[in-house]
Design a protein around this motif. Sequence first.
Motif, mmCIF file in Angstrom:
data_model
loop_
_atom_site.group_PDB
_atom_site.id
_atom_site.type_symbol
_atom_site.label_atom_id
_atom_site.label_comp_id
_atom_site.label_asym_id
_atom_site.label_seq_id
_atom_site.Cartn_x
_atom_site.Cartn_y
_atom_site.Cartn_z
ATOM 1 N N TYR A 381 0.827 -1.210 0.000
ATOM 2 C CA TYR A 381 0.000 0.000 0.000
ATOM 3 C C TYR A 381 0.861 1.259 0.000
ATOM 4 O O TYR A 381 0.528 2.271 -0.622
ATOM 5 N N PHE A 382 1.984 1.202 0.705
ATOM 6 C CA PHE A 382 2.885 2.350 0.783
ATOM 7 C C PHE A 382 3.942 2.330 -0.312
ATOM 8 O O PHE A 382 4.943 3.046 -0.238
ATOM 9 N N GLY A 383 3.741 1.471 -1.317
ATOM 10 C CA GLY A 383 4.635 1.444 -2.458
ATOM 11 C C GLY A 383 5.932 0.707 -2.233
ATOM 12 O O GLY A 383 6.937 0.979 -2.906
ATOM 13 N N GLU A 384 5.926 -0.226 -1.310
ATOM 14 C CA GLU A 384 7.156 -0.934 -0.949
ATOM 15 C C GLU A 384 7.003 -2.429 -1.213
ATOM 16 O O GLU A 384 6.001 -3.039 -0.842
ATOM 17 N N GLU A 385 7.967 -3.024 -1.868
ATOM 18 C CA GLU A 385 7.934 -4.461 -2.129
ATOM 19 C C GLU A 385 8.395 -5.216 -0.887
ATOM 20 O O GLU A 385 9.266 -4.759 -0.155
ATOM 21 N N ALA A 386 7.800 -6.386 -0.675
ATOM 22 C CA ALA A 386 8.156 -7.166 0.522
ATOM 23 C C ALA A 386 7.903 -8.644 0.276
ATOM 24 O O ALA A 386 7.062 -9.018 -0.551
ATOM 25 N N GLU A 387 8.620 -9.452 0.997
ATOM 26 C CA GLU A 387 8.411 -10.898 0.997
ATOM 27 C C GLU A 387 7.561 -11.262 2.206
ATOM 28 O O GLU A 387 7.521 -10.522 3.191
ATOM 29 N N PRO A 388 6.846 -12.392 2.177
ATOM 30 C CA PRO A 388 6.064 -12.820 3.350
ATOM 31 C C PRO A 388 6.927 -12.820 4.604
ATOM 32 O O PRO A 388 8.077 -13.271 4.601
ATOM 33 N N CYS A 389 6.360 -12.292 5.696
ATOM 34 C CA CYS A 389 7.164 -12.036 6.895
ATOM 35 C C CYS A 389 7.367 -13.254 7.781
ATOM 36 O O CYS A 389 8.309 -13.316 8.569
ATOM 37 N N GLY A 390 6.439 -14.223 7.698
ATOM 38 C CA GLY A 390 6.552 -15.392 8.571
ATOM 39 C C GLY A 390 6.178 -15.118 10.009
ATOM 40 O O GLY A 390 6.341 -15.987 10.870
ATOM 41 N N ASN A 391 5.640 -13.920 10.287
ATOM 42 C CA ASN A 391 5.359 -13.564 11.676
ATOM 43 C C ASN A 391 3.939 -13.061 11.892
ATOM 44 O O ASN A 391 3.527 -12.885 13.032
ATOM 45 N N CYS A 392 3.155 -12.825 10.831
ATOM 46 C CA CYS A 392 1.770 -12.398 11.021
ATOM 47 C C CYS A 392 0.871 -13.631 11.151
ATOM 48 O O CYS A 392 1.319 -14.759 10.936
ATOM 49 N N ASP A 393 -0.395 -13.413 11.496
ATOM 50 C CA ASP A 393 -1.289 -14.548 11.698
ATOM 51 C C ASP A 393 -1.500 -15.360 10.421
ATOM 52 O O ASP A 393 -1.611 -16.585 10.466
ATOM 53 N N VAL A 394 -1.523 -14.695 9.271
ATOM 54 C CA VAL A 394 -1.733 -15.402 8.012
ATOM 55 C C VAL A 394 -0.531 -16.285 7.686
ATOM 56 O O VAL A 394 -0.692 -17.421 7.224
ATOM 57 N N CYS A 395 0.659 -15.783 7.928
ATOM 58 C CA CYS A 395 1.868 -16.585 7.672
ATOM 59 C C CYS A 395 1.966 -17.755 8.650
ATOM 60 O O CYS A 395 2.352 -18.865 8.276
ATOM 61 N N LEU A 396 1.633 -17.503 9.916
ATOM 62 C CA LEU A 396 1.773 -18.538 10.936
ATOM 63 C C LEU A 396 0.677 -19.592 10.854
ATOM 64 O O LEU A 396 0.896 -20.752 11.179
ATOM 65 N N SER A 397 -0.507 -19.167 10.425
ATOM 66 C CA SER A 397 -1.633 -20.100 10.323
ATOM 67 C C SER A 397 -2.438 -19.758 9.070
ATOM 68 O O SER A 397 -3.478 -19.103 9.151
ATOM 69 N N PRO A 398 -1.941 -20.160 7.887
ATOM 70 C CA PRO A 398 -2.578 -19.767 6.621
ATOM 71 C C PRO A 398 -4.051 -20.164 6.589
ATOM 72 O O PRO A 398 -4.408 -21.293 6.920
ATOM 73 N N PRO A 399 -4.921 -19.232 6.210
ATOM 74 C CA PRO A 399 -6.357 -19.531 6.171
ATOM 75 C C PRO A 399 -6.701 -20.442 4.994
ATOM 76 O O PRO A 399 -6.092 -20.362 3.925
#
Length: 598
Positions: A381-399
């Motif tokens: 959203y802020f115009g920055e590229e990123a890789e999956p962090c492995g630390n948010c809820d979606v990364c830790l427990s993919p829906p």
Amino acid sequence: MTTALSILNRVFGYPAFRGRQAEIVAHVAGGGDALVLMPTGGGKSLCYQIPALLRVGTGVVVSPLIALMHDQVMALREVGVRAAYLNSALSATEANAVEREFIQGQLDMLYVAPERLVTARFMALLARAQVALFAIDEAHCVSQWGHDFRPEYIGLSVLHEQFPDVPRIALTATADAATRAEIISRLQLEDAQQFVSSFDRPNIRYQIVEKNDPRKQLLAFIQDEHPRDAGIVYCLSRRKVEETAEWLEKHGIRALAYHAGMDVDTRRQHQDTFLRDEGVVMVATIAFGMGIDKPDVRFVAHLDLPKSIEGYYQETGRAGRDGAPANAWMAYGLNDVVQQRRMIESGEAHAEFKRVAQTKLDALLTMCEAVRCRRVHLLTYFGEEAEPCGNCDVCLSPPATWDGTVAAQKALSTVYRTGGRFGSGHLIDVLLGRSTEKVQQWGHQSLSVFGVGQGVDETTWKGVLRQLMAHGYLSVDHDAFGALVLTEASRSVLKGETQVWMRKSSSIKPVKRGSSRPIAAPVDAADDALFEKLRVWRQAAAREHNVPAYVIFHDSTLAQVAQRRPATLAELGEISGIGVRKLEAYGAGMLAVINAVV
């Protein structure tokens, strides 16, 4: 940068600059204008404080809140910087004394509110004083498209017009491309060098849960992950703030309320308690937060959906300013989407503003419904590229996801067959074939869609409607008390031309981490015991000096002391965060605590 480094070390007690701080300090100290975008906790203040100390004259800092001025001035005085503020909290006699010091060159830093700065009286003071630089903090407040517009900021263009040779540095932690462009235009910073740091806050774990008795969910979150930790809970209404704070208190959480409808003295008392004491939870509207410099806030929770990603980022950024692990937790449901859309549509703003507000809300909803990394959505959203962090809820427990096309068609058909005049509760009753009084009153038990959704439970239907709104297939008719209506985009779904994938509703709790320690440090029992003794000592010192504990030392500094156990003042002075002035004021006391425990 030798001189700047020596100030950083001697005054502030830090061994080296972080990120682009050194570049910014050199540029502004050399007389250049700058626009600085740096995440909360990234060290923005040093970017103007050190140039102000390097240059001749007084650094004038434009700050929007009395609380922020007060905290920064206290912290600067603790390290030996001659700082003061001019605001309505001062008596006429006190204000006159500060003005004299300013004119006579006896101040290194002067903090002032934007509405005071543009007055004829203050402009006359500026003409008589020697100004080292102008720092415009929370610069996003100048943007009418931003989440925290303040009209008084627009007048700050006068600084460039009246004092073209004085360098200006505008700073913010939150600005998308449109907001950034408006800051540049309104503050006449077209020739300023832009320093844009990463918006990533890797120490923050983002978690968004489906609402299901949100107060109980909040209590479980605090008890499981943050017992005795300081935190902020945001609610949309004043009534909800007070009820939530009272409810948490009844369940053993030390909680205080804060909103603009409270009397000034109570608000100030609650804010001071939050800043000065350990483990207080502040339940508040968004009236609370800007400029809160408390570094050890371990979580920020939302019981209601913010208006935009900028607002969400700004508010969650108040957690973990010290760089230690922190949580951004939010409970989110269908009613949040309906409420926010209704607020936008029923507002008195002009059409273009409403369109921008809807776009910003859509971006936030997309992140809430994400099936990939939350952080990737946020940074994109802020115009920055990123890789999956492995630390948010979606990364830790993919829906899990499912093909919700047929369910979507059933829900959209029900909206159509009932005339687009009803909210989610009634629509779900029709889908599930419930012959309620309202269903019978409108004769909806005879519709072809009555009972077509009986193979799906109510929780799932709530998720279906919520996601159809988030994806733009349903909207809210504010003239019909929040009724859901079809959008043009829904046609392709009803015709079977568009496939709709959805998140599966889930009551699975996020992975527990246990309480985040104030700093990811002492793990050894002996070190931990010393760390706690140092915190007790710090609290006593803070009360004696009438300042918040973190103004004395951050937890990270105490953790280093506990681990390294310095035996002399010289060794203590090598700890990050202990400058010359603080070593003189507190060194002997810290060594006494260390020796007593050892």
